[in-house]
Enzyme design. Structure first.
Site: not given
Ligand code: PGA
Length: 265
Positions: A95, A7, A165, A171, A9, A232-233, A93, A211
């Site tokens: 966010e 993802n 999640e 994150g 973002k 993600g990251g 999500h 994470s």
């Protein structure tokens, strides 16, 4: 084989960087026996469609609006995303829930729109830190499932990835423990099986997100009720993503399971 979906973002903000990313990802993916996907910005759909043609890598929209057309300034529909090559859409999500005030009703409408357009939905649910500390994790998950899946047909459950999640793990560099992930993944599968009167949970796929890195990938992805990850990251940096993608989980989980509890195999 695991489902491993990145993802991005709004973290890749330059088309040259994105082009190089796709080149690199294609190379890495050749060695992988996992099902790999990426959730990308809609401005890159055309580029991704061309670059990923003939590969097994799929891409997803990070967001859609549930109407097919009309006066909805700034939005794109599921059908538009599909027209530009997206095969999946991220829905719910955290966010979007927090920064863009999306509630369960809107998320439910989006989910139905995605499924009606014959796309795969990646439906995210998860509790906050406070909710976990107060012992409300299962209550929150169930509530998000019941409201999010309203009017979703039994036959469409196989077209949804349920991404667990926990909000506090996204994150932050602090993932949920394998024990807690397995507990939540099992709860999600059993809740859906009960809701839809499935005899078993074979058609229900749960991803973990929060994470996930090359370091904790094996211990989390080998859990009995975890079918893959939403990353993600670590998906934005190819060398990190590679550390998650390039595992043969069928072999590694067999070895890992000797050390772990709650493990598949
Ligand atoms: P993270 O993000 O891997 O950076 O924690 C996961 C997500 O938001 O899907």
């Amino acid at each position: 084989m695991k489902y491993l979906i990145g993802n991005h973002k709004m973290n890749i903000v330059d088309k040259g960087v994105f082009t190089n990313y796709l080149k690199g990802l294609k190379k890495i993916n050749k060695k992988s026996n996992n099902a790999v996907g990426i959730c990308i910005s809609s401005v890159y759909f055309e580029k991704a469609k061309k670059a990923l043609k003939g590969t097994k890598i799929k891409f997803a929209a990070q967001n859609i609006y549930y109407k097919n057309s009309g006066s909805f300034t700034g939005e794109i529909s599921a059908n538009m995303a599909k027209d530009f090559g997206a095969e999946m859409v991220l829905v719910g999500h955290s966010e979007r829930r927090s920064t863009f005030n999306e509630d369960d009703k809107l998320i439910n409408n989006k989910l139905i729109s995605v499924l009606n357009d014959k796309l795969v939905a990646i439906f995210c649910i998860g509790e906050s830190k406070q909710e976990r500390e107060q012992g409300f994790t299962n209550k929150i998950l169930k509530n998000q499932l019941v409201k999010g899946l309203k009017d979703v047909e039994k036959s469409d459950i196989k077209n949804i990835f349920f991404a667990y999640e926990p909000i506090w793990a996204i994150g932050t560099g602090v993932s949920a423990s394998p024990k807690d992930v397995e507990k939540a993944a099992k709860f999600i599968k059993n809740t859906i099986a009960k809701m839809y009167e499935f005899d078993n949970t074979d058609n229900i796929k749960v991803l973990y997100g929060g994470s996930l890195t090359g370091k904790n990938a094996t211990e989390i992805l080998c859990l009995a009720n975890v079918d893959g990850g939403l990353i993600g990251g670590a998906s934005v940096k190819l060398d990190e993503f590679e550390k998650i993608i390039n595992h043969d989980y069928d072999i590694e989980c067999k070895l890992e399971c000797k050390k772990l509890t709650n493990c598949k195999n």
